[in-house]
Design a protein around this motif. Structure first.
Motif, mmCIF file in Angstrom:
data_model
loop_
_atom_site.group_PDB
_atom_site.id
_atom_site.type_symbol
_atom_site.label_atom_id
_atom_site.label_comp_id
_atom_site.label_asym_id
_atom_site.label_seq_id
_atom_site.Cartn_x
_atom_site.Cartn_y
_atom_site.Cartn_z
ATOM 1 N N LEU A 1 -11.200 -32.560 -122.132
ATOM 2 C CA LEU A 1 -11.672 -31.923 -121.058
ATOM 3 C C LEU A 1 -12.282 -30.509 -121.679
ATOM 4 N N LYS A 2 -13.702 -30.480 -121.190
ATOM 5 C CA LYS A 2 -14.333 -29.020 -121.669
ATOM 6 C C LYS A 2 -13.346 -27.956 -121.243
ATOM 7 N N THR A 3 -13.597 -26.986 -122.167
ATOM 8 C CA THR A 3 -12.850 -25.628 -121.796
ATOM 9 C C THR A 3 -13.970 -24.587 -121.388
ATOM 10 N N SER B 1 -1.053 -22.933 -120.874
ATOM 11 C CA SER B 1 -2.636 -23.507 -120.646
ATOM 12 C C SER B 1 -2.725 -24.296 -121.890
ATOM 13 N N SER B 2 -2.270 -24.558 -123.014
ATOM 14 C CA SER B 2 -2.441 -25.712 -123.974
ATOM 15 C C SER B 2 -1.546 -26.749 -123.656
ATOM 16 N N HIS B 3 -0.577 -26.613 -123.036
ATOM 17 C CA HIS B 3 0.211 -27.721 -122.589
ATOM 18 C C HIS B 3 -0.363 -28.437 -121.505
ATOM 19 N N MET B 4 -1.095 -27.614 -120.825
ATOM 20 C CA MET B 4 -1.515 -28.348 -119.404
ATOM 21 C C MET B 4 -2.841 -29.245 -119.951
ATOM 22 N N ARG B 5 -3.512 -28.621 -120.695
ATOM 23 C CA ARG B 5 -4.787 -29.352 -121.497
ATOM 24 C C ARG B 5 -4.461 -30.647 -121.777
ATOM 25 N N ASN B 6 -3.416 -30.386 -122.774
ATOM 26 C CA ASN B 6 -3.138 -31.780 -123.514
ATOM 27 C C ASN B 6 -2.520 -32.684 -122.395
ATOM 28 N N ALA B 7 -1.665 -32.240 -121.245
ATOM 29 C CA ALA B 7 -1.333 -33.369 -120.578
ATOM 30 C C ALA B 7 -2.390 -33.831 -119.529
ATOM 31 N N LEU B 8 -3.476 -32.994 -119.325
ATOM 32 C CA LEU B 8 -4.514 -33.690 -118.482
ATOM 33 C C LEU B 8 -5.491 -34.445 -119.306
ATOM 34 N N ASN B 9 -5.562 -34.206 -120.654
ATOM 35 C CA ASN B 9 -6.013 -35.363 -121.697
ATOM 36 C C ASN B 9 -5.385 -36.531 -121.465
ATOM 37 N N PHE C 1 -9.753 -28.510 -111.953
ATOM 38 C CA PHE C 1 -8.508 -28.086 -112.035
ATOM 39 C C PHE C 1 -7.896 -27.164 -113.076
ATOM 40 N N PHE C 2 -8.527 -27.519 -114.094
ATOM 41 C CA PHE C 2 -7.920 -26.812 -115.332
ATOM 42 C C PHE C 2 -8.382 -25.075 -115.392
ATOM 43 N N ALA C 3 -9.642 -25.224 -114.627
ATOM 44 C CA ALA C 3 -10.124 -23.740 -114.727
ATOM 45 C C ALA C 3 -9.515 -23.036 -113.501
ATOM 46 N N LEU C 4 -8.924 -23.790 -112.580
ATOM 47 C CA LEU C 4 -8.174 -22.869 -111.625
ATOM 48 C C LEU C 4 -6.802 -22.638 -112.038
ATOM 49 N N PHE C 5 -6.242 -23.570 -112.884
ATOM 50 C CA PHE C 5 -4.888 -23.467 -113.568
ATOM 51 C C PHE C 5 -4.819 -22.050 -114.568
ATOM 52 N N ARG C 6 -5.895 -22.204 -115.285
ATOM 53 C CA ARG C 6 -6.191 -21.107 -116.201
ATOM 54 C C ARG C 6 -6.214 -19.699 -115.492
ATOM 55 N N ARG C 7 -7.095 -19.707 -114.533
ATOM 56 C CA ARG C 7 -7.226 -18.558 -113.634
ATOM 57 C C ARG C 7 -5.913 -18.000 -113.023
ATOM 58 N N TYR C 8 -5.295 -18.829 -112.517
ATOM 59 C CA TYR C 8 -3.733 -18.662 -111.694
ATOM 60 C C TYR C 8 -3.010 -17.867 -112.918
#
Length: 497
Positions: free
Chosen positions: A7-9, A24-32, A54-61
């Motif tokens: 997923l693009k960062t 954030s890192s764990h979420m990105r891996n799980a989304l991949n 979704f990942f952008a929203l999660f990181r911002r949260y």
């Protein structure tokens, strides 16, 4: 492309703690890993785009939490006079010449479960055998015939309502109306303790996913291709409202005012009453127009937020938005709407597991548009049906139906009465069983009914009527009863003479 498509960062974010970076890192891996479970290439591309958002929203949260980002209450002020235009000042400015530039959208992502119904809320019967959707279609169809225009009608569905809605709208084929639909995003719920996504695969049960609030409108409209289609057809303004707001009809003065002032975003506001104190309100924040929701207010200022004197208006969620401006803010990644954390629980095995879903509200986007302001509209433009109490109101003789629009009886002496029905009426089926015939309420001020109470035919209610039935008892109000300024309690079965 070989191997896993990551997923693009987004642009680099400085996290305030190691914990947020790790999450954030764990979420990105799980989304991949989730993305790897999608086999269809077209579906996978769409899913990856949704997970990017979704990942952008999660990181911002995470970063907002780490930084403690909140609005500074001392900088919050009621809107300035120039930030809210009064409807009476533009009401005479009527002209149908701009209808060719208009498209109408209803937010149709909700289910009718809160009223005990199955399927989309928009198909609940509200008046004369017609549903919310029927009335909306009738309004646009009448508009198109009356002015010989082609105003398109758009439904933003969710994964909960899409299939049923597509089946239902087939009956409108042959009508003078162009109906388009698209789906808002499907985001993964998050385990509250681990901050990891609930679903393990793309096909996981629906309970693992959620629609992320109507703030998702902008990205989903853009990604669906509907936005470009509307722009290519010469449409400039999108009128957005909740599908259950029966007062949200096309208004020519507001449309003309918007185009005359080159505003990119107009929010309809109505005067706050004591029944609306929790509703979002428009504010001035360092000279900018913003929406303030109760969830953003520090506990010590909640009563001040509810004040009718300081914050006189509340948001009806009737919004007028420039389509090209939507394209601009999405493509330039300008949107950063306030995140609304919504804590829920889901059943896993025999346990209820707490989960988190991150949502945004379409009204919060107001600050990203040029020339944005509010229009203080009459109460008739806010007629939502959230409960059976609301349903009684719109089904009664207080309103008549004209080309899909509800019109209040001209003999009514003021605003609509206050109606409070108890838990026995929560489900529409129970409501219709106990009140199969709507009472006459043109002269009613206030109605409260609790307990097992049934109303007969041709019942007339006037003034203040309170009926309270004891637990395990029953009260029957017979046909033709006239109740005026009365309190009925206990157990009662009145016999007809």
């Amino acid at each position: 492309m070989s191997g896993r498509r990551h997923l693009k960062t987004q642009s680099a974010v400085v996290f305030d703690s190691n914990a947020t970076t790790v999450a954030s890192s764990h979420m990105r891996n799980a989304l991949n890993d989730l993305a790897d479970t999608v086999t269809d290439p077209v579906q996978k591309q769409k899913f990856e785009k949704e997970m990017d958002n979704f990942f952008a929203l999660f990181r911002r949260y995470l970063t907002d939490n780490a930084k403690g980002n909140t609005l500074d209450w001392d900088r919050i002020q009621p809107p300035k006079p120039e930030q809210v235009v009064h409807y009476d000042d533009i009401a005479q400015d009527v002209g149908s010449e701009f209808l060719s530039k208009l498209a109408v959208m209803k937010l149709n992502g909700g289910l009718g479960t809160s009223m005990g119904c199955v399927g989309p809320k928009s198909v609940i019967e509200v008046r004369d055998g017609k549903s919310f959707l029927d009335l909306s279609v009738r309004q646009i169809e009448h508009l198109n015939r009356q002015y010989n225009v082609d105003v398109p009608f758009i439904l933003m569905n969710s994964f909960n309502t899409d299939s049923d809605t597509e089946t239902i709208i087939r009956k409108y084929q042959g009508h003078k109306i162009d109906i388009m639909t698209f789906n808002q995003s499907r985001f993964p719920r998050i385990f509250k303790d681990t901050l990891l996504p609930v679903p393990k695969t793309f096909d996981d049960q629906l309970e693992a996913w959620y629609p992320p609030g109507h703030g998702d409108l902008f990205e989903s409209l853009y990604n669906s291709g509907v936005l470009d289609k509307l722009i290519s057809e010469g449409k400039e303004v999108l009128f957005v409202s909740n599908v259950d707001n029966l007062g949200a009809v096309v208004d020519l003065p507001i449309l003309k005012h918007m185009l005359a002032t080159d505003s990119e975003y107009i929010m309809e506001l109505t005067d706050k009453t004591r029944a609306d104190v929790k509703g979002g309100t428009i504010i001035d924040y360092d000279g900018d127009v913003r929406l303030l929701e109760i969830a953003q207010v520090p506990k010590e200022h909640v009563e001040e937020f509810k004040s009718i004197k300081k914050f006189k208006y509340f948001n009806t969620n009737n919004l007028w938005i420039n389509l090209k401006a939507i394209k601009r803010v999405v493509e330039s990644n300008e949107l950063a709407m306030e995140i609304i954390p919504n804590f829920k629980s889901i059943s896993v095995g025999n346990s209820d597991i707490p989960v988190l879903q991150l949502e945004t509200a379409v009204g919060a986007a107001i600050r990203h548009f040029k020339g944005c302001h509010g229009v203080n509209v009459p109460r008739r433009r806010f007629l939502p049906v959230k409960t059976s109490s609301d349903l009684l109101l719109v089904k009664s003789d207080l309103y008549s139906l004209n080309a899909g629009c509800l019109e209040m009886d001209s003999s009514r002496f003021g605003s609509a009465p206050l109606i409070k029905l108890g838990g026995h009426y929560k489900k529409v089926s129970d409501f219709m069983k106990r009140i199969p015939h709507m009472p006459k309420i043109v002269e009613l001020d206030h109605l409260t009914i609790t307990g097992n109470v049934t109303l007969g035919k041709n019942v007339v209610l006037k003034g203040t009527v309170i009926i309270v039935c004891e637990e395990g008892k029953k009260i029957d109000i017979p046909n033709g009863s006239v109740l005026e300024n009365v309190v009925i309690t206990g157990s009662l079965s009145i016999l007809e003479h």
